[in-house]
Design a protein around this motif. Sequence first.
Motif: not given
Ligand SMILES: Cc1cc2nc3c(=O)[nH]c(=O)nc-3n(C[C@H](O)[C@H](O)[C@H](O)COP(=O)(O)O)c2cc1C
Length: 204
Positions: A31-33, A86-88, A147-149, A187-189
């Motif tokens: 999961r994203t951290v 507003t980037n989380s 976390v991917v940004v 959640k996922r599809k």
């Molecule tokens: C291409 C991409 C860009 C993203 N950019 C951001 C971002 O700018 N800021 C952020 O907080 N999360 C970002 N995310 C994280 C997504 O919000 C997160 O992967 C998505 O909500 C699904 O949650 P999970 O990774 O926990 O499954 C990004 C994810 C991807 C794949």
Amino acid sequence: MCLMKFTIYNYRIFIIVLITMELDNIIKERRTVRKFTKHIVSDEEINTIIDAALWAPSWANTQTWEFIIVRDKDQITRITEAYSNTNSARECSLNASALIMACAKTRISGCKNGLQRTKLSSWYMFDLGLAVQNLLLKAHEIGLGTVVVGAMDHEKVKKMLKLPVNYEVVVAIPIGKAAPGGTREAKRKDLKGATHLDFFKNPY
Ligand SMILES: Cc1cc2nc3c(=O)[nH]c(=O)nc-3n(C[C@H](O)[C@H](O)[C@H](O)COP(=O)(O)O)c2cc1C
């Protein structure tokens, strides 16, 4: 002899089931951290996860990816300030001991003589996505969160990284150990909501 063959066969099935289960868990439990502990990510950890990224497939094996590991605190701050307002991921990025900047050389993947070969363009984005997914999964496997940004001023960050014109920075990946409360449900599809049989919207 026959019994030995049977046992080896069963053993192989057992190993395959075990590997499948582990991969399934890694995929589904990542999961994203967005909150990290004070753990300083080691170079060894970074090397392990980048190595996983390097094994991703790419268009004609072009491997146009480049990863810039940012350790310098001022550079981390400058890059984070270029994120959307507003980037989380702002706070965790500022506190991260490292950012991995996923970049790529353009006009090579999916191209011939610098021109796109298909209607779709920017295949380097696709290749980089595959590499980044390997990286995220490997990080999760070794106990690190990411976390991917993507929401940032790419032009500004490109300058900060001193990238040549024919390269682009695509995403920043702050990395660290997940602190309590650092993840959210996402959640996922389900299979039905994402699949079609033979043509679009025909239920699978
Ligand atoms: C291409 C991409 C860009 C993203 N950019 C951001 C971002 O700018 N800021 C952020 O907080 N999360 C970002 N995310 C994280 C997504 O919000 C997160 O992967 C998505 O909500 C699904 O949650 P999970 O990774 O926990 O499954 C990004 C994810 C991807 C794949």
